[in-house]
Design an enzyme around this catalytic site. Structure first.
Site, PDB file in Angstrom:
ATOM      1  CB  ALA A 160      -0.913  -0.001   1.228  1.00 24.85           C
ATOM      2  NE  ARG A 167      -3.634  -8.969  -3.085  1.00 25.66           N
ATOM      3  CZ  ARG A 167      -4.751  -8.329  -3.391  1.00 25.66           C
ATOM      4  NH1 ARG A 167      -5.907  -8.969  -3.344  1.00 25.66           N
ATOM      5  NH2 ARG A 167      -4.731  -7.064  -3.744  1.00 25.66           N
ATOM      6  CG  LEU A 171      -2.643  -6.367   4.343  1.00 27.12           C
ATOM      7  CD1 LEU A 171      -2.898  -7.807   4.767  1.00 27.12           C
ATOM      8  CD2 LEU A 171      -2.329  -6.294   2.858  1.00 27.12           C
ATOM      9  NE  ARG A 206       6.420   5.344  -2.569  1.00 25.57           N
ATOM     10  CZ  ARG A 206       6.335   6.651  -2.814  1.00 25.57           C
ATOM     11  NH1 ARG A 206       5.167   7.261  -2.766  1.00 25.57           N
ATOM     12  NH2 ARG A 206       7.422   7.358  -3.092  1.00 25.57           N
ATOM     13  CE  LYS A 239      -5.482   5.823  10.450  1.00 29.65           C
ATOM     14  NZ  LYS A 239      -5.460   6.292   9.045  1.00 29.65           N
TER      15      LYS A 239
END
Length: 360
Positions: free
Chosen positions: A14, A38, A78, A18, A101
């Site tokens: 996500a 994935r 995630l 980074r 969060k």
């Protein structure tokens, strides 16, 4: 004695990962050991684009990161809807858990994550980065000063940003099956945390969602707010939105003093952050000026707040791994209280803006 270097695995590529991978690189007691996605190609691209160590392992699955014996801790960026599955599995694999969060879709769901962490002796912390900036500790000193701040009476918090068309159409935070809380879970989490932080984590008694929340076409919250009420008379309000200009304001008002800041989530500058504070403020004789005026306080830092978060988390992991100490319960306790308030806000919205008592 030199610090133990804690080896991080990242599961998921996500955008926020980074920032975290850079933070791990800057933290003196951490390193990225593995990245998993994935797609092996996506993980490889992430590793090269974010300058991961040349010996970092690259995996085409999340499971492979969790099965790697060289990984001490995992960072999980995630979507919220996937947290229970992967956070519990990480705990079961004895990986210490730094979780983005909002931590879960509900406090009950979060409880299953914490149960897994506690039963496996792993440290938990959520990714609320501003908590770790030295400014936050300095502001706490002011709020705790009974002589200059007094008793907390009200707190107002706002975090908004104007998301672009692509975000509003495609980002995971607008998808009901990925991040069903929308703006409440994303920007609202920070607002709720700031309220609880100012109240020294005393939960409010009652939550009342403000009328006029905005939903997208699939029912995800794009903008909302709420009022919070304590039994001793304290009150707070917050507003969060994907639809308004970037704003990160927080104001705490006491019986004797007031604290203001305008960048509480991400400081205007990486190496320093400021807040203003004033005590026993008043007008001059003709009410044309303030006497005294609030004072500005600037706090510098050698490391950005996200690197300080990683350093603190890694220190807690070292305490467990090397010194045999128990996991620190402060962080999961704070996360759970934040989730309880978030749940109550959402329940108030769903019940037609009725007052909702905060759960325990």
């Amino acid at each position: 004695m030199a610090e133990t270097i804690i080896r991080f695995g990242i599961i998921g590529c996500a955008e926020i990962a980074r920032k975290l991978s850079r933070a791990v690189a800057l933290a003196p007691n951490a390193t990225v050991t593995a990245i998993g996605s994935r797609s092996l190609d996506k993980a490889s691209l992430f590793a090269s684009a974010n300058n991961l160590p040349p010996d970092a392992k690259i995996y085409g699955s999340y499971e492979a990161v969790l099965d790697d014996p060289d990984v001490d801790a995992v960072y999980v960026p995630l979507p919220t809807g996937l947290h229970v599955r992967w956070a519990i599995l990480a705990a079961q694999k004895k990986k210490h858990l730094l979780l983005e969060k909002p931590v879960a879709l509900s406090a009950a769901e979060f409880d299953t994550i914490i149960e897994a962490c506690e039963s496996n002796g792993v440290q938990f912390m959520d990714g609320t980065m501003w908590m770790h900036h030295p400014r936050t500790a300095k502001m706490r000193e002011f709020l705790s000063d009974k002589q200059h701040f007094g008793e907390l009476k009200s707190l107002h918090s706002c975090f908004t940003f104007a998301a672009d068309h692509d975000f509003l159409e495609n980002d995971i935070r607008v998808k009901p099956d990925l991040d069903a809380h929308g703006a409440l879970g994303d920007a609202g989490w920070y607002c709720i945390r700031s309220v609880l932080w100012a109240a020294d984590y005393e939960l409010p008694k009652t939550i009342l969602a403000l009328r006029g929340p905005v939903f997208n076409e699939v029912g995800v919250i794009m903008s909302c707010g709420a009022s919070l009420y304590w039994e001793d008379g304290k009150v707070a309000t917050f507003h969060c939105s994907f639809l308004s200009n970037l704003t990160m304001d927080m104001t705490a008002v006491g019986t004797k003093g007031t604290l203001h800041l305008h960048d509480f989530v991400v400081p205007f500058q990486e190496k320093e952050a400021s807040f203003s504070a004033g005590s026993e403020l008043a007008f001059n004789e003709l009410a044309t000026a303030w006497v005294p005026q609030p004072s500005k306080h600037t706090i510098g830092t050698d490391l950005p707040q996200e690197a300080l978060m990683v350093r603190e988390f890694a220190r807690l992991v070292e305490n467990i791994k090397v010194k045999g100490l128990k996991p620190e319960k402060k962080w999961p306790t704070i996360s759970r209280k934040t989730q309880l308030v978030l749940d109550a806000v959402k329940a108030s919205i769903e019940r037609g803006f009725e007052p909702v008592e905060v759960g325990k």
